[in-house]
Structures are given as structure tokens and as C-alpha cells.
Design a protein around this motif. Structure first.
Motif, PDB file in Angstrom:
ATOM      1  N   UNK A 219      20.611  26.735  18.701  1.00 56.92           N
ATOM      2  CA  UNK A 219      21.692  27.518  18.113  1.00 56.92           C
ATOM      3  C   UNK A 219      23.035  26.832  18.345  1.00 56.92           C
ATOM      4  N   UNK A 220      23.246  26.303  19.558  1.00 59.54           N
ATOM      5  CA  UNK A 220      24.511  25.642  19.876  1.00 59.54           C
ATOM      6  C   UNK A 220      24.716  24.370  19.076  1.00 59.54           C
ATOM      7  N   UNK A 221      23.613  23.688  18.721  1.00 60.62           N
ATOM      8  CA  UNK A 221      23.717  22.455  17.951  1.00 60.62           C
ATOM      9  C   UNK A 221      23.773  22.708  16.447  1.00 60.62           C
ATOM     10  N   UNK A 222      23.717  23.965  16.042  1.00 56.03           N
ATOM     11  CA  UNK A 222      23.799  24.299  14.626  1.00 56.03           C
ATOM     12  C   UNK A 222      22.550  23.964  13.854  1.00 56.03           C
ATOM     13  N   UNK A 223      21.393  23.869  14.531  1.00 64.72           N
ATOM     14  CA  UNK A 223      20.159  23.521  13.845  1.00 64.72           C
ATOM     15  C   UNK A 223      19.518  24.713  13.150  1.00 64.72           C
ATOM     16  N   UNK A 224      19.839  25.908  13.611  1.00 64.24           N
ATOM     17  CA  UNK A 224      19.257  27.106  13.017  1.00 64.24           C
ATOM     18  C   UNK A 224      20.334  28.173  12.900  1.00 64.24           C
ATOM     19  N   UNK A 225      20.059  29.152  12.082  1.00 64.51           N
ATOM     20  CA  UNK A 225      20.987  30.263  11.927  1.00 64.51           C
ATOM     21  C   UNK A 225      20.843  31.210  13.097  1.00 64.51           C
ATOM     22  N   UNK A 226      21.949  31.681  13.580  1.00 64.45           N
ATOM     23  CA  UNK A 226      21.970  32.520  14.772  1.00 64.45           C
ATOM     24  C   UNK A 226      21.170  33.806  14.574  1.00 64.45           C
ATOM     25  N   UNK A 227      21.291  34.437  13.421  1.00 64.81           N
ATOM     26  CA  UNK A 227      20.580  35.692  13.166  1.00 64.81           C
ATOM     27  C   UNK A 227      19.077  35.516  13.206  1.00 64.81           C
ATOM     28  N   UNK A 228      18.577  34.423  12.640  1.00 63.75           N
ATOM     29  CA  UNK A 228      17.146  34.155  12.641  1.00 63.75           C
ATOM     30  C   UNK A 228      16.624  33.994  14.059  1.00 63.75           C
ATOM     31  N   UNK A 229      17.360  33.256  14.877  1.00 65.49           N
ATOM     32  CA  UNK A 229      16.891  32.993  16.233  1.00 65.49           C
ATOM     33  C   UNK A 229      16.954  34.247  17.096  1.00 65.49           C
ATOM     34  N   UNK A 230      17.941  35.094  16.869  1.00 65.47           N
ATOM     35  CA  UNK A 230      18.001  36.348  17.633  1.00 65.47           C
ATOM     36  C   UNK A 230      16.799  37.220  17.313  1.00 65.47           C
ATOM     37  N   UNK A 231      16.402  37.250  16.051  1.00 62.43           N
ATOM     38  CA  UNK A 231      15.234  38.033  15.670  1.00 62.43           C
ATOM     39  C   UNK A 231      13.975  37.448  16.311  1.00 62.43           C
ATOM     40  N   UNK A 232      13.862  36.135  16.351  1.00 62.24           N
ATOM     41  CA  UNK A 232      12.704  35.506  16.990  1.00 62.24           C
ATOM     42  C   UNK A 232      12.675  35.808  18.479  1.00 62.24           C
ATOM     43  N   UNK A 233      13.847  35.821  19.113  1.00 59.56           N
ATOM     44  CA  UNK A 233      13.897  36.175  20.532  1.00 59.56           C
ATOM     45  C   UNK A 233      13.425  37.610  20.751  1.00 59.56           C
ATOM     46  N   UNK A 234      13.888  38.527  19.879  1.00 58.02           N
ATOM     47  CA  UNK A 234      13.475  39.926  20.018  1.00 58.02           C
ATOM     48  C   UNK A 234      11.967  40.058  19.825  1.00 58.02           C
ATOM     49  N   UNK A 235      11.430  39.365  18.829  1.00 59.39           N
ATOM     50  CA  UNK A 235       9.992  39.400  18.600  1.00 59.39           C
ATOM     51  C   UNK A 235       9.222  38.848  19.792  1.00 59.39           C
ATOM     52  N   UNK A 236       9.747  37.774  20.379  1.00 56.54           N
ATOM     53  CA  UNK A 236       9.117  37.137  21.539  1.00 56.54           C
ATOM     54  C   UNK A 236       9.097  38.098  22.723  1.00 56.54           C
ATOM     55  N   UNK A 237      10.212  38.796  22.944  1.00 53.05           N
ATOM     56  CA  UNK A 237      10.292  39.731  24.063  1.00 53.05           C
ATOM     57  C   UNK A 237       9.362  40.923  23.860  1.00 53.05           C
ATOM     58  N   UNK A 238       9.209  41.368  22.628  1.00 48.70           N
ATOM     59  CA  UNK A 238       8.301  42.488  22.348  1.00 48.70           C
ATOM     60  C   UNK A 238       6.854  42.122  22.612  1.00 48.70           C
ATOM     61  N   UNK A 239       6.490  40.868  22.353  1.00 43.39           N
ATOM     62  CA  UNK A 239       5.095  40.453  22.507  1.00 43.39           C
ATOM     63  C   UNK A 239       4.706  40.200  23.956  1.00 43.39           C
ATOM     64  N   UNK A 240       5.697  40.055  24.866  1.00 47.81           N
ATOM     65  CA  UNK A 240       5.356  39.797  26.273  1.00 47.81           C
ATOM     66  C   UNK A 240       5.290  41.045  27.089  1.00 47.81           C
TER      67      UNK A 240
END
Length: 107
Positions: free
Chosen positions: A86-107
Motif C-alpha cells: 500500500x505504501x509503495x502504491x502497488x495496490x489500491x488502499x480500499x482493496x487491501x483493507x477489504x482483504x485484511x478484513x477478510x483475512x481476520x474473519x477467516x482466522x
């Protein structure tokens, strides 16, 4: 398309798993070339091919266990890499936040 596969593999499984995938793919490409198109290999090349296959087999049998991978993910290894992207601008911030939320839900 292949670059997306590599990116997702590194993101979700780590660089070691991605390296194993690409090494395995290259191994089977060479083996297919030898078997299908009858391309000859020297003794040294066959030795290298056998070493790659042996290394992949040993890694499969004695590599890290799933528990080690889960433990490393719980300690934030995946979250740190997502933050770096995210800091390097490789991905959109909103997409990565959603992936983080999904990751936390699955653990």
C-alpha cells in the motif's frame, strides 16, 4: 495473467511457496521438452534435473508444517507485506483493507 498469479501467491503464501511453484513449473517444462520433442540432455543437465526433483521432493516431505505457516500469518507477516504494498502504491488502499478484513474473519 501469470504476473497476477505470482503476485497473489507471494501475497497469500509467501515468497518460498512462489519459488517452489515456479521451480516446479520450470522442471516440468524441461521434462516435457525432453520427452515430447526428444531434446537431448547431457549428463550434467540430467544431474541438475535430478537434483531439482530431489530438492522439491525433500521440501515436500520435510518442509515447514502448516502450523508454522499459520503462526507466521498470525504474527502479522501478511499484514506487513500488505502495508508495504500500500505504501509503495502497488495496490489500491480500499482493496487491501477489504482483504485484511477478510483475512481476520477467516482466522
Amino acid at each position: 495473467m501469470l504476473q497476477n498469479f505470482i503476485f497473489l501467491t507471494v501475497t497469500y503464501f509467501g515468497p518460498l511457496t512462489c519459488s517452489i511453484f515456479t521451480t516446479t513449473r520450470k522442471f516440468f517444462t524441461i521434462l516435457g521438452s525432453v520427452l515430447i520433442f526428444r531434446h537431448p540432455l547431457s549428463t550434467l543437465q540430467w544431474t541438475g534435473t535430478v537434483l531439482v526433483f530431489a530438492g522439491l521432493s525433500l521440501d515436500s516431505a520435510f518442509g515447514k508444517t502448516r502450523k508454522d505457516k499459520v503462526a507466521s500469518q498470525k504474527h502479522g507477516a501478511v499484514d506487513v507485506s500488505i502495508d508495504k504494498m500500500m505504501n509503495n502504491g502497488l495496490v489500491f488502499e480500499g482493496d487491501m483493507r477489504q482483504q485484511k478484513r477478510d483475512k481476520l474473519k477467516s482466522t
